[in-house]
Design an enzyme around this catalytic site. Structure first.
Site, PDB file in Angstrom:
ATOM      1  N   LYS A 274       0.824  -1.197   0.000  1.00  0.00           N
ATOM      2  CA  LYS A 274       0.000   0.000   0.000  1.00  0.00           C
ATOM      3  C   LYS A 274       0.867   1.260   0.000  1.00  0.00           C
ATOM      4  CE  LYS A 274      -3.751  -1.967   2.822  1.00  0.00           C
ATOM      5  NZ  LYS A 274      -4.886  -1.730   1.920  1.00  0.00           N
ATOM      6  N   ARG A 348     -10.461 -11.185   1.771  1.00  0.00           N
ATOM      7  CA  ARG A 348     -11.397 -12.173   1.208  1.00  0.00           C
ATOM      8  C   ARG A 348     -10.809 -13.579   1.250  1.00  0.00           C
ATOM      9  NH1 ARG A 348     -11.427  -8.635  -4.144  1.00  0.00           N
ATOM     10  NH2 ARG A 348     -11.034  -7.120  -2.497  1.00  0.00           N
TER      11      ARG A 348
END
Length: 496
Positions: A274, A348
């Site tokens: 990130k 996920r």
């Protein structure tokens, strides 16, 4: 905070601050202000005439030595438009009163209660406890001395019925569960690894009488939880699968509700790292797991007749020579293979094994909560939680509980056409569907592992945190969706 009722006549209540609310249009003679003595209302009429009292939402007017009252001060909180008033608004108003008076070093507050409203006591209690919280644990100068120690519900004479007292206790339990979640979410990642999160879950479970289990790295690998293992393999802090059970003996065998919460205790993005600008916020990436633990704390005390199992897949997503890479293919516990296109789509993967394990444990309906996507924040901001699910009846139950609790949720589509976006050439599915419809494809990816089991996904990426201080709540973690899920579970439970 000590909570209690006081049944003295309002004019004789002795306290630091007595608080009441009033509405726009008639701020001197509406709401609970209408129950104050005529001398007090006459004074408020003068303030209305001078424009100092309007009744606008969250406006606070503090009056010293108010005529007609024994209280040292009177606080009038604007309630806004009467047609918009409900329990959720009373919750916010009570919170506004608490934060207003504690900033002025008052440690005791009496809230004028409208005993004719069944949910009023619970709403006021929740609002007060949630408001009296600050994310300041690590500050050397904390706000502890500014806490409200005693919050009284002033009935003005009637003795509270047993249902009203139970309502107050219910509100206290839910608010304390929210604050437990806020404590977990606010914890820095150097003191909130997967193992530490498991320890906090264990301590909570032991305190309230829940069953607890945790799968270490050996058991995770033994059960072939390849998706969770991939996410955590780059970190020196190994992953954990946390399991907390509420199984009352008198509850029916079915349904068994599975609460699955994403527990990524820090998310660098892994190899797909990130930007550094806001990476510190990624300590909150375990908010879904914290939420489910908070719900379990609450239901253990409320004791609905329903079986519930919380499953929290916990990991750190770190870059290293051991980390999983874009292009890898991992095999989940369910047997589905997943092509990793982006290691920052890790939540996920953790949820995939969490849902599969919840089903293996016997859950017959599933709800997951996760800080899953930035896309849901683009769509709904930090005001509304995104809701997704295959089974519309199950989705409707969640939305109905959200409405009952005054929490904002909005259903987004899960149409089959979106499946095309996360197809893989070399595996069963890919872990990202690209930029467009990102919240939808992420939710649908998770839903693949629920299969035919009724399932709802709550994307709390926006609502788990507030960057702004509200009149009724501190800046920082919110404890969102805990009230909704507790309401849902109590509604689903068969009544005695």
């Amino acid at each position: 905070m000590e909570l209690n009722f006081i049944s003295d006549a309002l004019e004789t209540v002795t306290c630091s601050v007595l608080a009441a609310y009033s509405f726009e249009g008639n701020p001197d003679s509406s709401g609970t202000v209408e129950r104050l003595p005529s001398a007090t209302r006459s004074l408020l009429g003068e303030l209305r005439s001078s424009g100092e009292l309007t009744g606008k939402a969250y406006e606070c007017t503090l009056i010293h030595r108010p005529a007609g009252l024994a209280a040292q001060k009177l606080l009038v909180v604007g309630a806004g438009k009467p047609e918009k008033f409900d329990d959720a608004q009373e919750r916010r108003l009570a919170g506004t009163a608490v934060r207003f008076v504690r900033a002025r070093s008052a440690h005791m507050l009496a809230w004028v209660l409208d005993s004719s409203r069944p949910g009023a006591a619970r709403a006021a209690a929740e609002g007060a406890i949630v408001a009296d919280y600050d994310a300041d644990r690590y500050r050397t100068e904390r706000n502890g001395e500014r806490r409200v120690d005693k919050f009284l519900l002033a009935t003005g004479g009637p003795t509270p019925r047993s249902e009203t007292r139970q309502s107050l206790e219910h509100g206290k339990i839910i608010a304390e569960a929210q604050n437990f979640v806020r404590d977990l979410v606010n914890e820095p990642s150097n003191t909130m690894t997967p193992e530490i999160l498991a320890g906090r879950a264990r301590a909570m479970a032991e305190k309230v009488g829940l069953k607890f289990d945790v799968l270490d790295e050996a058991r995770i690998q033994e059960l072939k939880m390849g998706a969770l293992w991939a996410v955590g393999q780059g970190s020196d802090a190994p992953p954990r699968m946390i399991v907390v059970r509420y199984e009352p003996a008198e509850a029916p065998v079915a349904p068994v509700i599975g609460l699955v919460g994403k527990g990524i205790t820090f998310d660098t993005g892994g190899i797909s790292i990130k930007p550094s600008e806001a990476m510190h916020e990624m300590k909150t990436d375990m908010a879904g797991g914290a939420t489910m633990l908070g719900v379990m704390q609450a239901i253990a005390q409320i004791k609905p007749r329903i079986r519930v199992i919380a499953v929290v897949p916990a990991a750190e997503n770190m870059p290293s020579g051991k980390a999983y890479r874009p292009g890898d293919v991992v095999t989940s516990m369910s047997g589905k293979t997943i092509e990793v296109l982006n290691t920052d789509a890790e939540g996920r993967l953790a949820l995939a094994d969490g849902l599969a394990y919840a089903k293996q444990l016997g859950c017959t309906a599933l709800i997951d909560a996760a800080t899953l996507t930035g896309a849901v924040m683009i769509a709904l901001g930090n005001i509304t939680t995104g809701v997704f699910g295959w089974n519309q009846e199950w989705v409707n139950k969640v939305l109905a509980s959200a409405t009952a609790e005054g929490e904002r949720m909005w259903q987004l589509p899960v149409d089959d056409e979106y499946r095309e976006l996360y197809k893989s050439m070399i595996a069963d599915i890919a872990n990202t569907g690209g930029r467009y419809g990102g919240a939808i494809t992420a939710a649908m990816f998770v839903g693949e592992f629920a299969g035919d089991t009724p399932w709802v996904h709550l994307d709390i990426a926006g609502t788990r945190w507030s960057n702004d201080e509200k009149p009724y709540r501190a800046k920082g973690p919110t404890g969102a969706v805990v009230p909704t899920l507790v309401h849902l579970l109590t509604e689903l439970a068969p009544k005695k």
